[in-house]
Write a protein that holds these residues in place. Structure first.
Motif, PDB file in Angstrom:
ATOM      1  N   ASP A 185      40.116  -3.030   5.308  1.00 55.19           N
ATOM      2  CA  ASP A 185      41.057  -1.902   5.363  1.00 55.19           C
ATOM      3  C   ASP A 185      41.056  -1.252   6.740  1.00 55.19           C
ATOM      4  OD1 ASP A 185      41.723  -2.347   2.762  1.00 55.19           O
ATOM      5  OD2 ASP A 185      40.588  -0.647   1.934  1.00 55.19           O
ATOM      6  N   MET A 186      39.846  -1.055   7.304  1.00 45.73           N
ATOM      7  CA  MET A 186      39.761  -0.441   8.642  1.00 45.73           C
ATOM      8  C   MET A 186      40.425  -1.337   9.684  1.00 45.73           C
ATOM      9  SD  MET A 186      36.193   1.597   9.187  1.00 45.73           S
ATOM     10  CE  MET A 186      35.017   0.300   8.798  1.00 45.73           C
ATOM     11  N   VAL A 187      40.181  -2.633   9.582  1.00 42.47           N
ATOM     12  CA  VAL A 187      40.774  -3.565  10.552  1.00 42.47           C
ATOM     13  C   VAL A 187      42.299  -3.491  10.474  1.00 42.47           C
ATOM     14  CG1 VAL A 187      41.117  -6.018  11.074  1.00 42.47           C
ATOM     15  CG2 VAL A 187      38.810  -5.132  10.702  1.00 42.47           C
ATOM     16  N   ALA A 188      42.837  -3.495   9.245  1.00 42.97           N
ATOM     17  CA  ALA A 188      44.296  -3.426   9.081  1.00 42.97           C
ATOM     18  C   ALA A 188      44.831  -2.123   9.663  1.00 42.97           C
ATOM     19  CB  ALA A 188      44.661  -3.551   7.604  1.00 42.97           C
ATOM     20  N   ALA A 189      44.101  -1.025   9.431  1.00 41.16           N
ATOM     21  CA  ALA A 189      44.543   0.277   9.949  1.00 41.16           C
ATOM     22  C   ALA A 189      44.497   0.290  11.480  1.00 41.16           C
ATOM     23  CB  ALA A 189      43.658   1.381   9.379  1.00 41.16           C
ATOM     24  N   ILE A 190      43.445  -0.290  12.053  1.00 37.92           N
ATOM     25  CA  ILE A 190      43.315  -0.311  13.520  1.00 37.92           C
ATOM     26  C   ILE A 190      44.427  -1.154  14.148  1.00 37.92           C
ATOM     27  CG2 ILE A 190      41.852  -1.132  15.422  1.00 37.92           C
ATOM     28  CD1 ILE A 190      39.407  -0.231  13.639  1.00 37.92           C
ATOM     29  N   VAL A 191      44.742  -2.287  13.503  1.00 38.79           N
ATOM     30  CA  VAL A 191      45.815  -3.144  14.034  1.00 38.79           C
ATOM     31  C   VAL A 191      47.146  -2.383  14.036  1.00 38.79           C
ATOM     32  CG1 VAL A 191      47.210  -5.205  13.516  1.00 38.79           C
ATOM     33  CG2 VAL A 191      44.708  -5.346  13.508  1.00 38.79           C
ATOM     34  N   LYS A 192      47.393  -1.621  12.976  1.00 38.49           N
ATOM     35  CA  LYS A 192      48.624  -0.807  12.903  1.00 38.49           C
ATOM     36  C   LYS A 192      48.628   0.255  13.998  1.00 38.49           C
ATOM     37  CE  LYS A 192      50.414  -0.648   8.286  1.00 38.49           C
ATOM     38  NZ  LYS A 192      50.158  -0.033   6.996  1.00 38.49           N
ATOM     39  N   LEU A 193      47.509   0.961  14.128  1.00 38.56           N
ATOM     40  CA  LEU A 193      47.392   2.003  15.161  1.00 38.56           C
ATOM     41  C   LEU A 193      47.568   1.401  16.548  1.00 38.56           C
ATOM     42  CD1 LEU A 193      44.351   3.980  13.688  1.00 38.56           C
ATOM     43  CD2 LEU A 193      46.631   4.938  14.083  1.00 38.56           C
ATOM     44  N   ARG A 194      47.016   0.204  16.729  1.00 37.59           N
ATOM     45  CA  ARG A 194      47.118  -0.481  18.020  1.00 37.59           C
ATOM     46  C   ARG A 194      48.579  -0.752  18.370  1.00 37.59           C
ATOM     47  NH1 ARG A 194      45.254  -6.430  17.628  1.00 37.59           N
ATOM     48  NH2 ARG A 194      47.377  -6.688  16.829  1.00 37.59           N
TER      49      ARG A 194
ATOM     50  N   ILE B 138      27.661  -5.569   4.081  1.00 35.97           N
ATOM     51  CA  ILE B 138      28.284  -6.820   3.652  1.00 35.97           C
ATOM     52  C   ILE B 138      28.805  -6.694   2.212  1.00 35.97           C
ATOM     53  CG2 ILE B 138      27.920  -9.317   3.350  1.00 35.97           C
ATOM     54  CD1 ILE B 138      25.924  -9.179   5.662  1.00 35.97           C
ATOM     55  N   ASP B 139      28.285  -5.706   1.482  1.00 40.72           N
ATOM     56  CA  ASP B 139      28.846  -5.434   0.155  1.00 40.72           C
ATOM     57  C   ASP B 139      30.134  -4.623   0.230  1.00 40.72           C
ATOM     58  OD1 ASP B 139      26.966  -6.812  -1.306  1.00 40.72           O
ATOM     59  OD2 ASP B 139      25.580  -5.107  -1.418  1.00 40.72           O
ATOM     60  N   ASN B 140      30.485  -4.173   1.434  1.00 36.60           N
ATOM     61  CA  ASN B 140      31.676  -3.338   1.610  1.00 36.60           C
ATOM     62  C   ASN B 140      32.753  -4.021   2.440  1.00 36.60           C
ATOM     63  OD1 ASN B 140      31.339  -0.992   0.162  1.00 36.60           O
ATOM     64  ND2 ASN B 140      30.000  -0.091   1.710  1.00 36.60           N
TER      65      ASN B 140
ATOM     66  N   ILE C 233      37.398 -11.190  16.840  1.00 35.41           N
ATOM     67  CA  ILE C 233      38.176 -12.136  16.027  1.00 35.41           C
ATOM     68  C   ILE C 233      38.851 -11.476  14.820  1.00 35.41           C
ATOM     69  CG2 ILE C 233      36.227 -12.912  14.561  1.00 35.41           C
ATOM     70  CD1 ILE C 233      38.863 -15.258  16.051  1.00 35.41           C
ATOM     71  N   HIS C 234      38.216 -10.436  14.252  1.00 37.78           N
ATOM     72  CA  HIS C 234      38.780  -9.806  13.050  1.00 37.78           C
ATOM     73  C   HIS C 234      40.134  -9.164  13.305  1.00 37.78           C
ATOM     74  CE1 HIS C 234      34.454 -10.050  12.328  1.00 37.78           C
ATOM     75  NE2 HIS C 234      34.754 -10.127  11.048  1.00 37.78           N
ATOM     76  N   PHE C 235      40.405  -8.765  14.553  1.00 35.46           N
ATOM     77  CA  PHE C 235      41.666  -8.097  14.872  1.00 35.46           C
ATOM     78  C   PHE C 235      42.742  -9.105  15.248  1.00 35.46           C
ATOM     79  CE2 PHE C 235      38.150  -5.287  16.168  1.00 35.46           C
ATOM     80  CZ  PHE C 235      38.389  -4.236  15.308  1.00 35.46           C
ATOM     81  N   SER C 236      42.358 -10.371  15.291  1.00 37.85           N
ATOM     82  CA  SER C 236      43.237 -11.398  15.830  1.00 37.85           C
ATOM     83  C   SER C 236      44.025 -12.091  14.731  1.00 37.85           C
ATOM     84  CB  SER C 236      42.386 -12.427  16.574  1.00 37.85           C
ATOM     85  OG  SER C 236      43.134 -13.592  16.811  1.00 37.85           O
TER      86      SER C 236
END
Ligand SMILES: *Cc1c(COP(=O)(O)O)cnc(C)c1O
Length: 358
Positions: free
Chosen positions: A256-265, A248-250, A179-182
């Protein structure tokens, strides 16, 4: 709750030492632990909290729900297995799955001797509620839906999910592992009004913690209670609980990783679509791409020889000729595309030589 197996309703669950003890504590001589410590620097000599209260408090804060609506498991695979064990009488009840989809629903059902009924997705990978209603009968206990779906990568229509959960007298599980990538939202907010809806989430994908084995189910309090009754008492290790609290504190780093992965995708999708050995790159709402190839098995073997592992889904219903490719780092994606370009070169040379053959 009429859907729960009668033996589970009647079950007296295992009561652990620390659950029974109700005092201020301080000296724990109740669980046969090693009171002196652990052989390594980190103390793991105490059993973990069986109900993961601290973890649930933090997840509840993050999700905006009550800790009572959260089950924490040894991966969401544990939640899948427990749901089947809680609701399906072996040899009697059935579940419905919508292929092509995640394989564990069917495997867990087979292990627990629950019949599996199939209501395939439509050609454009959407849910087919009519097909689901047709397959359902009074022994249907669970329907497993997955959005974004693995291996197709698309999100399914949330209205169809809600319609299914409203019209069926069964537990409707919606697996939101990706869901986070959606770009479409979670259905977690619907649990309050749809008590037969269960949302599965995992820390294995967007959160980057697959090795930790933590997944959750968000559901009506009564469902959480009954799953907790059946789960192994210490199903989430102390190491996993501590690491999870730190993670969960991070959340900013995760975002940031999710946004980067979506871009790479999206970049990888373009590079792949430009190759002649690629017939089609399906639209993805996840961290992987379903890619139809001119020769999926040949490409799979070529990549494997180059040390690149992808998932061959070419024999899966509605996915013929397809590979499922996880989005890698920039460098990994470059190597993948480079390898496929060489595969393409080989192919076209073969074609050329065939063409020029006298
Ligand atoms: C990866 C995956 C899971 C497994 O999650 P774990 O928490 O690692 O057990 C569950 N559902 C789907 C659809 C997945 O792709």
């Amino acid at each position: 709750m009429k859907l729960v197996r009668p033996n589970i309703v009647a079950l007296t669950p295992y009561s652990s030492a620390r659950t029974e003890f109700d005092g201020p504590g301080g000296i724990f001589l109740d669980a046969n632990e090693n009171s002196l410590g652990s052989p390594t620097g980190t103390a793991f000599n105490r059993y973990p909290d069986p109900l993961q209260k601290e973890v649930k408090r933090k997840i509840a804060e993050m999700e905006g729900c009550s800790p009572k609506n959260i089950f924490v498991g040894n991966g969401s695979d544990e939640a899948i297995d427990l749901l089947i064990r809680v609701f399906c009488r072996p040899g009697i009840d059935n579940i419905i799955v919508c292929p092509p989809t995640y394989g564990m629903y069917e495997v867990s059902a087979a292990i627990n001797e629950a019949e599996v009924r199939f209501a395939p997705l439509t050609a454009d990978f959407e849910l087919d509620p009519a097909a689901i209603f047709k397959k359902a009968d009074d022994r249907t206990r669970l329907v497993f839906l997955c959005s974004p779906n693995n291996p197709t990568g698309n999100s399914v229509d949330p209205q169809a999910v809600l319609r299914i959960s409203r019209e069926l007298y069964a537990v409707v599980v919606i697996d939101e592992a990706y869901i986070h990538f959606s770009s479409s939202g979670t259905l977690a907010g619907e649990i309050a009004s749809q008590p037969n809806l269960v949302i599965l989430r995992t820390f294995s994908k967007a959160w980057g913690l697959a090795g930790l084995r933590v997944g959750i189910a968000l559901a009506d309090e009564r469902i959480v209670k009954v799953i907790n009754k059946v789960k192994p008492p210490y199903n989430v290790s102390e190491a996993a609980q501590r690491e999870l609290l730190a993670a969960i504190d991070n959340t900013v780093e995760v975002a940031d990783m999710v946004a980067a992965i979506v871009k790479l995708r999206d970049r990888l999708a373009k590079s792949l679509a430009a190759l002649n050995v690629v017939v089609r790159v399906y639209r993805s709402d996840a961290n992987f791409l379903l890619v139809k190839m001119t020769d999926a098995v040949g490409a799979y073997r070529h990549l494997a020889a180059d040390g690149i592992a992808v998932r061959d889904r070419s024999r899966v219903e509605l996915c013929d000729g397809c590979l499922r490719i996880t989005v890698g780092t920039k460098e990994e994606n470059r190597r993948l595309v480079g390898s496929l370009e060489r595969f393409e070169g080989q192919g076209s040379e073969d074609e050329k030589s065939a063409f020029h053959r006298p």
